[in-house]
Every structure is written in C-alpha cells, then in structure tokens.
Motif scaffolding. Structure first.
Motif, PDB file in Angstrom:
ATOM      1  N   UNK A 142      -7.186  27.110  37.030  1.00 35.03           N
ATOM      2  CA  UNK A 142      -8.366  26.117  36.655  1.00 35.03           C
ATOM      3  C   UNK A 142      -8.072  25.144  36.216  1.00 35.03           C
ATOM      4  N   UNK A 143      -8.474  23.734  36.831  1.00 41.13           N
ATOM      5  CA  UNK A 143      -8.349  22.862  36.143  1.00 41.13           C
ATOM      6  C   UNK A 143      -9.128  22.616  34.430  1.00 41.13           C
ATOM      7  N   UNK A 144      -9.149  22.201  33.929  1.00 38.98           N
ATOM      8  CA  UNK A 144     -10.042  22.078  32.864  1.00 38.98           C
ATOM      9  C   UNK A 144     -10.524  20.490  32.551  1.00 38.98           C
ATOM     10  N   UNK A 145     -11.800  19.945  32.082  1.00 39.20           N
ATOM     11  CA  UNK A 145     -11.756  19.045  31.662  1.00 39.20           C
ATOM     12  C   UNK A 145     -12.951  18.983  30.241  1.00 39.20           C
ATOM     13  N   UNK A 146     -12.553  18.188  29.981  1.00 38.86           N
ATOM     14  CA  UNK A 146     -13.477  18.076  28.102  1.00 38.86           C
ATOM     15  C   UNK A 146     -14.514  17.046  28.684  1.00 38.86           C
ATOM     16  N   UNK A 147     -16.107  17.240  28.314  1.00 37.71           N
ATOM     17  CA  UNK A 147     -16.441  15.385  28.878  1.00 37.71           C
ATOM     18  C   UNK A 147     -17.601  14.937  27.573  1.00 37.71           C
ATOM     19  N   UNK A 148     -18.153  14.182  27.041  1.00 33.53           N
ATOM     20  CA  UNK A 148     -18.708  14.117  25.630  1.00 33.53           C
ATOM     21  C   UNK A 148     -18.411  12.201  25.793  1.00 33.53           C
ATOM     22  N   UNK A 149     -19.792  12.658  24.989  1.00 31.49           N
ATOM     23  CA  UNK A 149     -19.905  11.008  24.971  1.00 31.49           C
ATOM     24  C   UNK A 149     -19.653  10.055  23.849  1.00 31.49           C
ATOM     25  N   UNK A 150     -18.820  11.642  22.972  1.00 33.25           N
ATOM     26  CA  UNK A 150     -18.187  10.870  22.106  1.00 33.25           C
ATOM     27  C   UNK A 150     -17.033  10.056  21.956  1.00 33.25           C
ATOM     28  N   UNK A 151     -17.373   9.401  20.627  1.00 31.25           N
ATOM     29  CA  UNK A 151     -15.893   8.272  20.916  1.00 31.25           C
ATOM     30  C   UNK A 151     -14.798   8.965  20.144  1.00 31.25           C
ATOM     31  N   UNK A 152     -15.406   9.571  19.439  1.00 30.43           N
ATOM     32  CA  UNK A 152     -14.423   9.984  18.455  1.00 30.43           C
ATOM     33  C   UNK A 152     -13.781  11.642  19.110  1.00 30.43           C
ATOM     34  N   UNK A 153     -13.517  11.963  20.354  1.00 29.14           N
ATOM     35  CA  UNK A 153     -13.010  12.640  20.900  1.00 29.14           C
ATOM     36  C   UNK A 153     -11.970  13.669  20.905  1.00 29.14           C
ATOM     37  N   UNK A 154     -10.381  12.292  21.020  1.00 28.69           N
ATOM     38  CA  UNK A 154      -8.872  12.467  19.978  1.00 28.69           C
ATOM     39  C   UNK A 154      -8.948  13.025  18.922  1.00 28.69           C
ATOM     40  N   UNK A 155     -10.376  12.217  17.874  1.00 29.18           N
ATOM     41  CA  UNK A 155      -9.673  12.729  16.356  1.00 29.18           C
ATOM     42  C   UNK A 155     -10.272  13.775  16.668  1.00 29.18           C
ATOM     43  N   UNK A 156     -11.191  14.416  17.365  1.00 29.85           N
ATOM     44  CA  UNK A 156     -12.188  15.818  16.502  1.00 29.85           C
ATOM     45  C   UNK A 156     -10.545  16.911  17.724  1.00 29.85           C
ATOM     46  N   UNK A 157     -10.552  16.664  18.563  1.00 26.52           N
ATOM     47  CA  UNK A 157      -9.954  17.507  19.520  1.00 26.52           C
ATOM     48  C   UNK A 157      -8.300  17.945  18.353  1.00 26.52           C
ATOM     49  N   UNK A 158      -7.948  17.137  17.929  1.00 29.00           N
ATOM     50  CA  UNK A 158      -6.584  17.150  16.971  1.00 29.00           C
ATOM     51  C   UNK A 158      -6.494  17.222  15.601  1.00 29.00           C
ATOM     52  N   UNK A 159      -8.118  17.798  14.755  1.00 28.75           N
ATOM     53  CA  UNK A 159      -8.411  18.060  13.695  1.00 28.75           C
ATOM     54  C   UNK A 159      -8.597  19.312  14.252  1.00 28.75           C
ATOM     55  N   UNK A 160      -9.189  19.974  15.111  1.00 28.85           N
ATOM     56  CA  UNK A 160      -9.272  21.716  15.785  1.00 28.85           C
ATOM     57  C   UNK A 160      -8.164  21.759  16.283  1.00 28.85           C
ATOM     58  N   UNK A 161      -7.049  21.221  16.295  1.00 31.02           N
ATOM     59  CA  UNK A 161      -5.527  21.658  16.878  1.00 31.02           C
ATOM     60  C   UNK A 161      -5.827  21.968  18.437  1.00 31.02           C
TER      61      UNK A 161
END
Length: 255
Positions: A142-161
């Motif tokens: 399956x294709x998977x996407x993340x959708x968020x209104x946050x402009x900090x998405x990249x930082x959050x994903x990286x911080x979570x690994x």
C-alpha cells in the motif's frame, strides 16, 4: 445494502484500497500533547495580558478549546478560531510578524517558538501500534502518506526517527506552497491521494481531530477512521468518521 461488519470496516484490503493517509500529531506521534502545552502556554499568557488591559476576566485555555478550535487546523486559523470563541478580534497580520506582535500571525508564531523549544527539550514519542500499522501496510504494497497542517512535520519525523516511513508528505509548507486549503477542507488529503497515484474512493484516512475527520468525510474518502486518543469518540463520529478506534492494533491488513 447491508452495512459492513465492524471487522470489515477496520480491515484494509488490496481489493478495496490502494493507499492510506495518516494525520501526524495524535495519530502517529505523541506531539499532540506537546502542541497542547505550547498552545496553552501561549494563550494563557496572552489572555492574562488581555484581561489586565481590558478589565475582563478570561478562563484559561483548556482541552475542549484545543479539540474544538485548534486541533488539526493550520496554526493561524487555530489562533483566529479560538480568539473568536472568546470574543477577541485581532488584526490578521502577516506570517512575517514577530512573536511579540499582537496579531493573529504574531500569536501563531509565538506558539511555534514555544512548540519548537518543547520539542528540543523533550523529543518526540510515537504510538507504537500506529507505526506498526504503517509498516504492515508498506509490507503489503500500500502507498502511505502523512498529512498535517504543521510546518514542523520534517523536524517531528526526524526527531521520532521515522522520517523514511512515508512515501508522501503533505504538510503546512506544501499546503502554503501549493495553495491548498487547510482542514476541514479536504484539499490536503486529496493532494496526498493524487501524489500516491490514487483517488479518494480508493484511500483510507486516519485522523484524531474533528476538523481532519470532517475533511476526510467531505473529500468522499472510502474510509475515514477517527482515532480517539482523548475520549472524544462521539465528536469524531458526528464529524463524519465511519468508525472510531482507540487502538490501531485493531486494524487488519489484508493482501
């Protein structure tokens, strides 16, 4: 037509779906609690300033304010909606406004500074069953996407690994660049479906915010799953969720 059983409504099969779209905060990562703390600190400080100046008391920002006016919305829209609920009207300003400026954008930027500080101090935790679900979906093609209104998405994903977990990311930066309306408009979800090479009637949406659930419903997605982390299942159902879950371990992935 007979209604599908709850088991069928919590199963993602290749027969019915091409892709799945996830909200970030409160669904994949535990940053909703960090966002709430940042919003509360910012709004409580501002409401205190406003009350002293206007001579009218304001109640502190609470969890119901977060759920009904802020959660899932673009930051400035959240500021505007909450202030309107308290009868406070401010100039909108511009995104370049400093955090000390008394405008909608200024308050939004003040909240973002607090959020980033809390992120640096505490890091990011994830919901393990949600991450496991994304991995199971990827394993089945399956294709998977993340959708968020946050402009900090990249930082959050990286911080979570988990920065490599999603095929597509549609966040606040992408929305601003491409002129996509924020939730409860379905535009960001539809854009994610298109980037995954699919269309809404073949895509499932997982959302914890009432505005996000409404967006999935308005976008005519095949399945809208409300993720109830804070006991607001009835509100998610009223906003358009087809099914409400408290634990994503309940979701079955079928090849």
């Amino acid at each position: 037509m007979a209604q599908a059983s709850r088991r069928d409504r919590t199963a993602i099969s290749r027969e019915d779906f091409d892709a799945v779209v996830f909200d970030l905060d409160g669904v994949i990562t535990r940053t909703a609690e960090v966002h709430f703390l940042a919003w509360k600190r910012m709004f409580d400080d501002y409401l205190s300033e406003w009350a002293r100046r206007e001579g009218r008391k304001q109640e502190p920002f609470g969890s119901q304010d977060y759920q009904h006016h802020v959660d899932g919305k673009p930051r400035y829209e959240g500021v505007k909606a909450f202030l309107a609920s308290r009868g406070i009207e401010l100039p909108y300003g511009t995104p370049e406004d400093g955090p000390d400026k008394e405008t909608v954008c200024g308050l939004g930027n003040r909240k973002n500074e607090i959020f980033r500080q809390l992120l640096r101090e505490g890091g990011v935790r994830v919901f393990e069953h949600a991450v496991d679900l994304v991995r199971r979906l990827r394993d089945k093609g399956f294709g998977v996407a993340v959708v968020t209104s946050s402009k900090n998405c990249k930082d959050v994903l990286e911080a979570a690994g988990i920065e490599d977990l999603f095929d597509v990311r549609v966040d606040g930066l992408v929305a601003a660049r491409d002129g996509l309306a924020g939730k409860p408009a379905p535009d960001t979800f539809v854009a994610a479906a298109e980037r995954l090479g699919s269309r809404p009637e073949r895509v499932a949406v997982f959302e914890d915010a009432e505005s996000g659930v409404e967006a999935g419903h308005r976008g005519h997605f095949r399945l809208v799953v409300g993720v109830d982390r804070v006991g607001h299942g009835p509100e998610l159902a009223r906003s358009g969720a087809d099914v409400v879950l408290t634990d994503l371990a309940e979701v079955e992935v079928r090849a």
